[in-house]
Write an enzyme that holds these catalytic residues in place. Structure first.
Site, PDB file in Angstrom:
ATOM      1  NE  ARG A 109     -34.590  -5.064 -28.307  1.00 17.94           N
ATOM      2  CZ  ARG A 109     -34.656  -6.391 -28.202  1.00 17.94           C
ATOM      3  NH1 ARG A 109     -33.944  -7.160 -28.972  1.00 17.94           N
ATOM      4  NH2 ARG A 109     -35.461  -6.942 -27.333  1.00 17.94           N
ATOM      5  CG  HIS A 136     -35.264  -7.108 -21.800  1.00 17.38           C
ATOM      6  ND1 HIS A 136     -36.217  -6.304 -22.380  1.00 17.38           N
ATOM      7  CD2 HIS A 136     -35.160  -8.198 -22.605  1.00 17.38           C
ATOM      8  CE1 HIS A 136     -36.662  -6.877 -23.491  1.00 17.38           C
ATOM      9  NE2 HIS A 136     -36.041  -8.026 -23.650  1.00 17.38           N
ATOM     10  CD  GLN A 139     -38.673 -11.547 -21.914  1.00 16.93           C
ATOM     11  OE1 GLN A 139     -38.543 -11.232 -23.093  1.00 16.93           O
ATOM     12  NE2 GLN A 139     -39.507 -12.503 -21.520  1.00 16.93           N
ATOM     13  CG  ASP A 224     -30.576 -13.884 -21.568  1.00 11.30           C
ATOM     14  OD1 ASP A 224     -30.908 -14.384 -22.666  1.00 11.30           O
ATOM     15  OD2 ASP A 224     -30.423 -12.665 -21.395  1.00 11.30           O
ATOM     16  CB  CYS A 264     -35.923 -13.422 -22.093  1.00 10.36           C
ATOM     17  SG  CYS A 264     -34.185 -13.265 -22.510  1.00 10.36           S
ATOM     18  NE  ARG A 292     -41.309  -8.541 -24.013  1.00 11.67           N
ATOM     19  CZ  ARG A 292     -40.217  -8.271 -24.748  1.00 11.67           C
ATOM     20  NH1 ARG A 292     -39.349  -9.236 -25.023  1.00 11.67           N
ATOM     21  NH2 ARG A 292     -39.965  -7.054 -25.166  1.00 11.67           N
TER      22      ARG A 292
HETATM   23  N1   CP Z   1     -36.610 -11.549 -25.419  1.00  7.66           N
HETATM   24  C1   CP Z   1     -36.476 -10.605 -26.371  1.00  7.66           C
HETATM   25  O1   CP Z   1     -36.355  -9.420 -26.088  1.00  7.66           O
HETATM   26  O2   CP Z   1     -36.559 -11.092 -27.638  1.00  7.66           O
HETATM   27  P1   CP Z   1     -36.204 -10.251 -28.961  1.00  7.66           P
HETATM   28  O3   CP Z   1     -34.726  -9.949 -28.904  1.00  7.66           O
HETATM   29  O4   CP Z   1     -36.560 -11.174 -30.085  1.00  7.66           O
HETATM   30  O5   CP Z   1     -37.014  -9.000 -28.957  1.00  7.66           O
END
Ligand code: CP
Length: 308
Positions: A109, A136, A139, A224, A264, A292
């Site tokens: 990430r 992403h 997700q 989002d 998400c 997830r």
């Molecule tokens: N949706 C998502 O990626 O959540 P986090 O940032 O908590 O990993």
């Protein structure tokens, strides 16, 4: 002796999968969820290690990857730039060469898509994009699994994206091409999706300025937060621009009667979504978050389980 893992194949974007692979990944995620819920002991990743590099904090991504590796019999290693050489100027290429000689897959990430691509270019093992400024994909796989579970095939359906043309929006744009659905995007001027995604999506995606227009007849409405990763400093400016882009009851009323709502997470009630919608009967955000775990288990199995 351990069997060799599958050949090095990265998952940096949804379009790294063919349409057939993407659909079968969803089917597999649903099956792994069933197996998990019925208590089946399934450990194809025994003795396998996933390195998880987090340049940005996370709840869902971290917990789902770590729990997923454990459930499949493997191990997940948490690495943060704060307490490794990643944060002290070691080139990403060198980190990739070293880490990938010790583990079986790497999840990153990071703030820049370019970073994950540079890492992947020098990695000897599969690299998974756990979120960048542009995409992403993990997700979106979970989101599609959630739609399939609640409503069946998404092909030919209408999806509305309300808000920022951000990494989630881009991944939905890729999904529209792969899963053959229509995507209507409502975003304020200046917050459109990146041009290359618009060009690639062609007539699969339409851009409008009115959230209610985007939601008209939609089978799924998604949004989002207004300020995504790396944009927190412009929160106030964004609140002004996005003020009329909240997914509220009026927006949902324009959607199909059985439309689902997805986010998400994390969410800001009263900003991008009203509490009545996210906590209401059309919301599937908790299933979406749980998926997830199952979707990524299917991905990990595909990328690093040994040849049978
Ligand atoms: N949706 C998502 O990626 O959540 P986090 O940032 O908590 O990993």
């Amino acid at each position: 002796m351990l069997a060799p893992t599958n050949s090095c194949r990265h998952f940096l974007k949804l379009s790294d999968l063919t349409a057939e692979e993407a659909r079968s990944l969803i089917d597999r995620a649903i099956e792994l969820k069933r197996m998990h819920k019925s208590g089946e002991d399934y450990r194809p990743l025994a003795h396998r290690t996933l390195a998880m590099i987090f340049e940005k904090s996370s709840t869902r991504t971290r917990v789902s990857f770590e729990a997923g590796m454990f459930q499949l019999g493997g191990h997940a290693l948490f690495l943060s730039p704060r307490d490794t050489q990643l944060g002290r100027g070691e080139p990403i290429e060198d980190s990739a060469r070293v880490i990938s000689r010790m583990v079986d897959a790497v999840m990153i990430r990071t703030f820049k898509q370019e970073t994950v691509e540079r890492f992947a270019a020098h990695s000897e093992v599969p690299v998974i994009n756990g979120l960048t400024d542009r995409l992403h994909p993990c997700q979106t796989i979970a989101d599609l699994q959630t739609f399939y579970e609640h409503r069946g095939d998404i092909r030919g359906k209408r999806v509305a994206w309300i808000g920022d043309g951000n990494n989630m929006c881009h991944s939905f744009m890729e999904a529209a091409q792969l899963f053959d659905f229509e995507l209507s995007i409502a975003c304020p001027e200046g917050y459109e999706p990146d041009t290359d995604f618009m060009e690639a999506a062609g007539d699969r995606c339409t851009l409008v300025r009115d959230p209610q227009e985007a939601a008209a007849g939609a089978h799924l409405v998604a949004t989002d937060v207004w300020a995504s990763m790396g944009q927190e400093e412009e929160q106030t400016r964004r609140e002004t621009a996005f003020g009329s882009f909240q997914v509220d009851d009026a927006v949902m009323a324009r959607a199909s009667k059985d439309a689902l709502f997805m986010h998400c997470l994390p969410a800001h009630r009263g900003e991008e979504v009203s509490a009545s919608v996210i906590d209401g009967p059309q919301s599937v955000v908790w299933d979406e978050a749980e998926n997830r775990l199952h979707a990524q288990k299917a991905l990990l199995e595909r990328l690093i389980a040994p040849h049978q």
